[in-house]
Design a protein around this motif. Structure first.
Motif: not given
Length: 486
Positions: A362-369, A371-374
């Motif tokens: 669940s931390t992986v999405p932040f590793a791709y996020a 400034g404009q990520t949903n």
């Protein structure tokens, strides 16, 4: 197979049948009496963390000076935590709790009346003295009251302040700073302290005979400054130079040396030491302490990154960032109860493995996020991350007390609290250095986003290490043997 010598009661342990895991109503009364006061300590820490900029402006102090409002509090905790076991033996459990809560109440009122940065820092140290006693004593009181039964269920309740603090603290702090004077940050504690004092006076059982124990002065002189040095050094790592700074490196080296010296001293003193570190021969306590320390990097270190990501990269206010972090706290709140019940039946090993894996994924999405990520997508990830946090922490905290005799619980509480405290500081320091190093080479907004992504990837990696290390934890807890018939 284990045996019990004649005339010696079996060490308490979590049972697997419904009768032995039923919690006595008297235990529930003790738990809730302690929790009300503990909420003040946890809220205070998370509320003040969002107010440093405002305090710096209103009190006309530099950021480096006002940072001591938090640092002084944490160092006071480090000094006081080691003596809690001795103070409990000298004063009695109930009396010590009431004294500590009264000190915290006094420190809160004085902090609200502070007229300068030095006065506020001083009064925060007073709060830290009270809070430093309350944090390990809270676990001791409820675990001794429980008598070794339903440790997971009870710890899921005891951890409630740690769950609610990150959810409500930043939000309450943001609302106060937006609409009220900063002094109300400390007045929030007063109702909790007053009600907590009343409930504790009525509901916590009266103390038994008080044991007059000699104070291990040498052990205190070694351990307290050692912890202060380590925590102080780690708190300075966010500046330029990271771990190579003189105000980081030398306090860390000195703290580690003093800590090792305390270990050697305590091995000689055995049960007469300030803290009986021979308790670490219990695999449940030693393995859970290692995982609680290491979880500071993968779990709590990321809690430093998340508000910075929302505020620095996405330009949000502290209140907005606090609101977006609520799903993580909600997830932890939802999973802690079932995690506690499962740990009483299946043990901590596989729950910890699953929990660390959930946190990593669940931390992986932040590793791709960027400034404009949903934001909806990120809030869903935070909710899942919170579920993982609850699945990891509750069983680990309960495991520390499995199979211990009643007199051993106070020192076990201190050991697990120190592991958590130092681990959280170490995790925050490591990820702060990683983020600062990545930001130093970033020259564009895209570069800044890449810096945060790098730091989050490190957090994912540390959580993955936690998955592997969790395999060393004890397995299913043994059932409590039925009492022999007369």
């Amino acid at each position: 197979m284990s045996t019990t010598q004649p005339g010696r009661a079996a060490a308490p342990g979590p049972a697997t049948d419904a009768e032995s895991t039923k919690i006595d109503p008297a235990v529930w009364r003790t738990i809730w009496a302690v929790l009300v006061g503990a909420l003040a300590v946890i809220f205070d820490t998370t509320i003040v963390s969002v107010a440093l900029h405002t305090l710096s402006t209103d009190l006309h102090a530099s950021v480096s000076t006002i940072q001591w409002v938090s640092t002084g509090y944490l160092l006071a905790l480090a000094v006081i935590i080691p003596i809690t076991g001795w103070a409990q033996r000298m004063l009695g459990t109930k009396r010590l709790w009431l004294i500590a809560l009264s000190i915290f109440l006094g420190g809160s009122i004085l902090s609200s009346l502070a007229w300068s940065a030095p006065s506020l820092i001083t009064f925060r140290v007073v709060q830290g003295i009270g809070g430093g006693v309350m944090l390990p004593l809270m676990s001791t009181i409820v675990m001794q009251a429980a008598g070794g039964k339903a440790l997971g269920q009870i710890m899921s309740i005891v951890s409630l302040p740690a769950v609610l603090g990150p959810i409500l603290g930043p939000v309450i702090g943001g609302v106060i700073l937006t609409h009220l004077h900063w002094s109300f940050l400390f007045w929030v504690n007063v109702p909790f302290c007053v009600v907590g004092l009343v409930l504790a006076s009525i509901m916590i059982p009266k103390d038994g005979p008080v044991h007059r124990a000699s104070f291990d002065i040498v052990g205190f002189v070694l351990l307290a400054p050692g912890l202060v040095g380590i925590l102080y050094g780690l708190s300075n790592t966010s500046g330029t130079g990271g771990f190579t700074r003189a105000d980081v490196l030398w306090p860390l080296i000195g703290g580690v040396v003093l800590l090792l010296a305390f270990v050697l001293w305590a091995l000689r003193r055995r049960t007469k030491a300030l803290i009986d570190i021979l308790l670490l021969r219990h695999w449940a306590l030693s393995s859970s302490s290692v995982l609680l320390f290491l979880s500071g990097i993968g779990l709590y270190g990321a809690m430093l990154l998340l508000p910075l990501y929302f505020q620095q990269l996405r330009g949000m206010t502290p209140l907005d960032a606090g609101l977006l972090l609520i799903p993580q706290g909600v997830g932890t709140f939802l999973s802690r109860s079932i995690a506690g019940r499962l740990s009483d039946t299946m043990g901590a090993r596989w729950l910890s493995v699953i929990g660390f894996a959930i946190v990593a994924v669940s931390t992986v999405p932040f590793a791709y996020a960027g400034g404009q990520t949903n934001e909806i997508w990120l809030m869903v990830a935070l909710l899942v991350r919170g579920l993982g946090l609850g699945v990891v922490t509750v069983p680990l905290m309960a495991l520390a007390f499995r199979g211990l005799e009643r007199p051993e619980i106070p020192d076990a509480s201190i050991i697990s609290r120190i592991a958590t405290q130092v681990g959280g500081a170490f995790g925050s320091a490591v990820l702060a250095v990683i983020l600062a190093g990545a930001l130093a080479t970033a020259t564009t907004a895209g570069g800044a986003a890449g810096a945060f992504q790098t730091a989050f990837w490190w957090s994912v990696g540390f959580s993955a290490v936690g998955v592997v290390l969790s395999l060393m934890l004890p397995g299913k807890p043994p059932a409590v043997a039925p009492a022999p018939e007369a």
